[in-house]
Design a protein around this motif. Structure first.
Motif, PDB file in Angstrom:
ATOM      1  N   SER A  48       0.807  -1.221   0.000  1.00  0.00           N
ATOM      2  CA  SER A  48       0.000   0.000   0.000  1.00  0.00           C
ATOM      3  C   SER A  48       0.842   1.274   0.000  1.00  0.00           C
ATOM      4  N   VAL A  49       2.155   1.142   0.025  1.00  0.00           N
ATOM      5  CA  VAL A  49       3.022   2.328   0.019  1.00  0.00           C
ATOM      6  C   VAL A  49       4.121   2.187  -1.042  1.00  0.00           C
ATOM      7  N   PRO A  50       3.728   2.131  -2.333  1.00  0.00           N
ATOM      8  CA  PRO A  50       4.735   1.913  -3.375  1.00  0.00           C
ATOM      9  C   PRO A  50       5.790   2.994  -3.455  1.00  0.00           C
ATOM     10  N   GLY A  51       5.489   4.207  -3.039  1.00  0.00           N
ATOM     11  CA  GLY A  51       6.491   5.268  -3.077  1.00  0.00           C
ATOM     12  C   GLY A  51       7.503   5.166  -1.946  1.00  0.00           C
ATOM     13  N   LEU A  52       7.174   4.419  -0.917  1.00  0.00           N
ATOM     14  CA  LEU A  52       8.055   4.299   0.247  1.00  0.00           C
ATOM     15  C   LEU A  52       8.756   2.948   0.332  1.00  0.00           C
ATOM     16  N   ALA A  53       8.097   1.905  -0.088  1.00  0.00           N
ATOM     17  CA  ALA A  53       8.677   0.559  -0.028  1.00  0.00           C
ATOM     18  C   ALA A  53       9.122   0.148  -1.430  1.00  0.00           C
ATOM     19  N   GLN A  54      10.422   0.007  -1.618  1.00  0.00           N
ATOM     20  CA  GLN A  54      10.944  -0.300  -2.951  1.00  0.00           C
ATOM     21  C   GLN A  54      10.460  -1.645  -3.476  1.00  0.00           C
ATOM     22  N   GLN A  55      10.062  -2.552  -2.587  1.00  0.00           N
ATOM     23  CA  GLN A  55       9.595  -3.868  -3.002  1.00  0.00           C
ATOM     24  C   GLN A  55       8.148  -3.850  -3.484  1.00  0.00           C
ATOM     25  N   ALA A  56       7.421  -2.767  -3.235  1.00  0.00           N
ATOM     26  CA  ALA A  56       5.994  -2.715  -3.572  1.00  0.00           C
ATOM     27  C   ALA A  56       5.743  -2.827  -5.074  1.00  0.00           C
ATOM     28  N   GLU A  57       6.476  -2.103  -5.875  1.00  0.00           N
ATOM     29  CA  GLU A  57       6.239  -2.151  -7.322  1.00  0.00           C
ATOM     30  C   GLU A  57       6.533  -3.521  -7.912  1.00  0.00           C
ATOM     31  N   PRO A  58       7.684  -4.139  -7.591  1.00  0.00           N
ATOM     32  CA  PRO A  58       7.907  -5.490  -8.117  1.00  0.00           C
ATOM     33  C   PRO A  58       6.847  -6.486  -7.639  1.00  0.00           C
ATOM     34  N   ALA A  59       6.401  -6.348  -6.414  1.00  0.00           N
ATOM     35  CA  ALA A  59       5.364  -7.244  -5.895  1.00  0.00           C
ATOM     36  C   ALA A  59       4.047  -7.014  -6.620  1.00  0.00           C
ATOM     37  N   ARG A  60       3.695  -5.761  -6.845  1.00  0.00           N
ATOM     38  CA  ARG A  60       2.461  -5.452  -7.576  1.00  0.00           C
ATOM     39  C   ARG A  60       2.534  -6.003  -9.005  1.00  0.00           C
TER      40      ARG A  60
END
Length: 91
Positions: free
Chosen positions: A66-78
């Motif tokens: 829920s925090v793609p701008g803060l957690a670098q892993q968010a975009e690859p996971a999404r």
């Protein structure tokens, strides 16, 4: 969970039967206090014969998606989740 609460009503980890589920992708952030629950859950549908993929995101915390701008892993996971859904829905 409050004492006396039946965990089967709140979490699929405790379900009596996981037969017949669709393919599953279980995304686990490693810095999540309930990461072990995700790992254990991934074992359950797999044991019931469901195609299950477990992916761990090292260093990610709870709710990192829920925090793609803060957690670098968010975009690859999404991206992984979208690709998994597209592949499943295409079949």
């Amino acid at each position: 969970m409050p004492p006396g609460t039946d965990p089967r009503a709140l979490s699929p980890l405790y379900a009596d039967n996981l037969d017949g589920l669709p393919p599953a992708l279980v995304v686990v952030p490693t810095h999540d206090p309930v990461a072990d629950h995700g790992r254990r859950y991934a074992e359950r549908p797999q044991a019931a014969g469901t195609s299950t993929r477990l992916t761990e995101y090292p260093g990610a915390g709870h709710a990192f998606l829920s925090v793609p701008g803060l957690a670098q892993q968010a975009e690859p996971a999404r991206t992984e989740i979208l690709e998994f859904l597209r592949a499943c829905l295409a079949t």
